[in-house]
Design an enzyme around this catalytic site. Sequence first.
Site, mmCIF file in Angstrom:
data_model
loop_
_atom_site.group_PDB
_atom_site.id
_atom_site.type_symbol
_atom_site.label_atom_id
_atom_site.label_comp_id
_atom_site.label_asym_id
_atom_site.label_seq_id
_atom_site.Cartn_x
_atom_site.Cartn_y
_atom_site.Cartn_z
ATOM 1 N N ARG A 64 0.806 -1.222 0.000
ATOM 2 C CA ARG A 64 0.000 0.000 0.000
ATOM 3 C C ARG A 64 0.835 1.266 0.000
ATOM 4 O O ARG A 64 0.449 2.277 -0.558
ATOM 5 C CB ARG A 64 -0.911 0.007 1.235
ATOM 6 C CG ARG A 64 -2.114 -0.888 1.036
ATOM 7 C CD ARG A 64 -3.001 -0.882 2.246
ATOM 8 N NE ARG A 64 -2.340 -1.582 3.345
ATOM 9 C CZ ARG A 64 -2.991 -2.357 4.206
ATOM 10 N NH1 ARG A 64 -4.288 -2.522 4.113
ATOM 11 N NH2 ARG A 64 -2.346 -2.969 5.182
ATOM 12 N N LYS A 173 1.472 -17.987 8.608
ATOM 13 C CA LYS A 173 0.608 -18.164 9.769
ATOM 14 C C LYS A 173 0.270 -16.793 10.368
ATOM 15 O O LYS A 173 1.036 -15.868 10.127
ATOM 16 C CB LYS A 173 1.285 -19.053 10.798
ATOM 17 C CG LYS A 173 2.347 -18.327 11.640
ATOM 18 C CD LYS A 173 2.785 -19.207 12.742
ATOM 19 C CE LYS A 173 3.018 -18.597 14.029
ATOM 20 N NZ LYS A 173 3.517 -17.362 14.398
ATOM 21 N N HIS A 203 7.667 -21.960 9.584
ATOM 22 C CA HIS A 203 9.110 -21.891 9.326
ATOM 23 C C HIS A 203 9.902 -22.941 10.115
ATOM 24 O O HIS A 203 11.022 -23.254 9.772
ATOM 25 C CB HIS A 203 9.651 -20.470 9.525
ATOM 26 C CG HIS A 203 9.862 -20.078 10.962
ATOM 27 N ND1 HIS A 203 8.835 -19.685 11.777
ATOM 28 C CD2 HIS A 203 10.970 -20.018 11.723
ATOM 29 C CE1 HIS A 203 9.319 -19.399 12.966
ATOM 30 N NE2 HIS A 203 10.617 -19.593 12.979
ATOM 31 N N LYS A 207 13.633 -25.634 9.222
ATOM 32 C CA LYS A 207 14.893 -25.714 9.975
ATOM 33 C C LYS A 207 15.539 -27.070 9.707
ATOM 34 O O LYS A 207 14.876 -28.101 9.778
ATOM 35 C CB LYS A 207 14.630 -25.550 11.478
ATOM 36 C CG LYS A 207 14.182 -24.140 11.857
ATOM 37 C CD LYS A 207 14.003 -24.019 13.366
ATOM 38 C CE LYS A 207 13.293 -22.727 13.732
ATOM 39 N NZ LYS A 207 14.164 -21.593 13.981
ATOM 40 N N GLU A 241 12.022 -19.086 24.653
ATOM 41 C CA GLU A 241 12.629 -17.872 24.087
ATOM 42 C C GLU A 241 12.982 -16.931 25.223
ATOM 43 O O GLU A 241 12.246 -16.853 26.208
ATOM 44 C CB GLU A 241 11.632 -17.175 23.164
ATOM 45 C CG GLU A 241 11.232 -17.998 21.970
ATOM 46 C CD GLU A 241 10.350 -17.192 21.031
ATOM 47 O OE1 GLU A 241 10.901 -16.537 20.137
ATOM 48 O OE2 GLU A 241 9.133 -17.192 21.226
ATOM 49 N N ASP A 260 0.216 -18.615 18.940
ATOM 50 C CA ASP A 260 1.435 -18.167 18.263
ATOM 51 C C ASP A 260 2.441 -19.309 18.076
ATOM 52 O O ASP A 260 3.144 -19.353 17.078
ATOM 53 C CB ASP A 260 2.064 -17.039 19.108
ATOM 54 C CG ASP A 260 3.237 -16.367 18.421
ATOM 55 O OD1 ASP A 260 3.109 -16.052 17.227
ATOM 56 O OD2 ASP A 260 4.289 -16.167 19.077
ATOM 57 N N HIS A 265 4.050 -24.476 15.532
ATOM 58 C CA HIS A 265 5.397 -25.037 15.663
ATOM 59 C C HIS A 265 5.448 -26.265 16.578
ATOM 60 O O HIS A 265 6.038 -27.286 16.233
ATOM 61 C CB HIS A 265 6.379 -23.987 16.200
ATOM 62 C CG HIS A 265 6.352 -22.690 15.438
ATOM 63 N ND1 HIS A 265 6.183 -22.636 14.078
ATOM 64 C CD2 HIS A 265 6.484 -21.406 15.836
ATOM 65 C CE1 HIS A 265 6.197 -21.375 13.680
ATOM 66 N NE2 HIS A 265 6.378 -20.607 14.729
ATOM 67 N N LYS A 365 7.810 -16.928 26.434
ATOM 68 C CA LYS A 365 8.672 -15.768 26.208
ATOM 69 C C LYS A 365 9.314 -15.402 27.544
ATOM 70 O O LYS A 365 8.741 -15.662 28.606
ATOM 71 C CB LYS A 365 7.847 -14.563 25.744
ATOM 72 C CG LYS A 365 7.059 -14.810 24.473
ATOM 73 C CD LYS A 365 7.845 -14.395 23.257
ATOM 74 C CE LYS A 365 7.001 -14.500 22.003
ATOM 75 N NZ LYS A 365 7.799 -14.690 20.803
HETATM 76 C C1 BG6 Z 1 7.170 -17.093 15.273
HETATM 77 C C2 BG6 Z 1 6.396 -16.474 16.406
HETATM 78 O O1 BG6 Z 1 6.322 -17.913 14.502
HETATM 79 O O2 BG6 Z 1 8.233 -17.865 15.776
HETATM 80 C C3 BG6 Z 1 7.309 -15.644 17.276
HETATM 81 O O3 BG6 Z 1 5.350 -15.660 15.897
HETATM 82 C C4 BG6 Z 1 8.504 -16.443 17.717
HETATM 83 O O4 BG6 Z 1 6.614 -15.140 18.405
HETATM 84 C C5 BG6 Z 1 9.177 -17.131 16.531
HETATM 85 O O5 BG6 Z 1 9.416 -15.565 18.356
HETATM 86 C C6 BG6 Z 1 10.262 -18.088 16.984
HETATM 87 O O6 BG6 Z 1 10.981 -18.536 15.875
HETATM 88 P P1 BG6 Z 1 12.499 -18.978 16.008
HETATM 89 O O7 BG6 Z 1 12.853 -19.439 14.627
HETATM 90 O O8 BG6 Z 1 13.258 -17.771 16.462
HETATM 91 O O9 BG6 Z 1 12.533 -20.075 17.017
#
Ligand code: BG6
Length: 514
Positions: A64, A173, A203, A207, A241, A260, A265, A365
């Site tokens: 945009r 996602k 993602h 990995k 994390e 999330d 994941h 987190k």
């Molecule tokens: C994302 C989440 O999908 O994955 C984030 O939205 C998270 O909140 C991230 O921090 C973690 O990915 P990675 O590859 O750093 O483990």
Amino acid sequence: MDIQALGPNPLREGLRLERTPEPCVMIIFGASGDLTRRKLIPALYNLSRERLIPPGFSVVAFARRDIGTERFRAAMLDGVNQFSRSRPAQPAVWETFAQGVYYLQSDFSDPAGYQTLGALLDQIDRERGTAGHRVFYLATPPSAYSEIIRQLGASGLARPSGSGAWSRIIIEKPIGHDLESGTELNRQVAEVFNEDQVYRIDHYLGKETVQNILVFRFANGIFEPIWDRRYIDHVQITVSESIGMEGRARYYDETGALRDMVQNHLMQLLSLVAMEPPVAFDADAVRGEKVKVLHAIRPIHRADVPRYVVRGQYGPGSVGAENVPGYREEPGANPNSSCETFVAMKLFIDNWRWADTPFYLRTGKRLPRRVSEIAIQFKRAPHLLFRQAAEGLEPNVLVLRIQPNEGIALRAGAKVPGPTVQIRSINMDFVYGLSFGVEQPEAYERLLLDCMLGDSTLFTRSDEVEAAWRLLMPILENWQERPAVDFPNYPAGTWGPDAAHGLIEEDGRRWRRL
Ligand code: BG6
């Protein structure tokens, strides 16, 4: 460690040449956002630097904001210089890559924008030989997905434009916010695209170490026979994390850790560890087995949620010697938020392989450090010959380390050198980087390349998404009915609320110390 300094590695000799996709155009919707600059363009640049994508490959950024091609290219170069695993950008490689990058400013709901896009794609086909091959990438906020998909259908752009041409769509996602919206999004996508054109990205599946779970299990003869309830006591999956919100609290406050991280994941990791051997390493076979795991997970009924699931939210604390604010003080967060930043849960998979073997999952987190791993905890030896000497000996654990220090470790008992029999636990350790001596590609590199090659094995199928939502719905509903009254319930820099320890300790087990 300087991996380059290790020199040529015999473990990589004689590997087959990589496959190269046909030239195509990737149209990134919402390209002025962070994902494009931090992840997508650096990944595409690295693929091009390693000559894994052909020179005609092109990008159309559709967004945009009024930026223009030159400024967009400069911003992307800046992104590569900051975020690419190989940086700074090599000028000659970047120049060639950037010549195929275009910017198109339009509103997502403006049909004229899609007409202009069509004309631009035709021009790129003629000038750069992309032959009608398209990858549409939804990198916008999810609220824009439906409209873009509808416009792609209405404008005819979703249909392959000529004989032999193909078009695919990558969706980031979250796929919906709950079962209903996830199913509805899948339905809208299915109105315009066939399932084999759809690539839902998680993602974690890109990995290297996550893919290695499959290789490790199914390319070795010795693990599969003991990979079940007879030998395994329980499994722990941790994705922790240390970071907090990093400016994302506005998004996160609507999302929370369950949506999330767990819905995607953690469920993917669980499926890969628990699935049956697929008959082939292809998209249908692998995803078919993964979804069976999700279907076999014992549903948690709404009233039972507190017995199986613990939620947490961090308060102020310190992580790595740095004082950090609590979640509610993060910019953009609601000061009374009941959003969870931590989840621990216990699941059972009701099938012959896993009946009664608990799977403990945790993610959060602002935990003490960034660690993702899967620990397969084996049962104790049935008859301990060395009872006296073995005090402190732990049962065997196989740890699949996803990040950091990617690798695999097996914990076993060994005799301490000396005249008496003393036994201690030792680690047999395989470290990915050291053994192969190469830098690991980023997850997005592998996934974008796979999509261009038409291989959706590492992408999530619609039924997987829906099965994961179905499982989590009672939890979301229970939490909505009963907002947490004890939040914040863990200080930043600790391993989550006390109840998370209780969840596993009441079974006579403990979380691994990481
Ligand atoms: C994302 C989440 O999908 O994955 C984030 O939205 C998270 O909140 C991230 O921090 C973690 O990915 P990675 O590859 O750093 O483990």
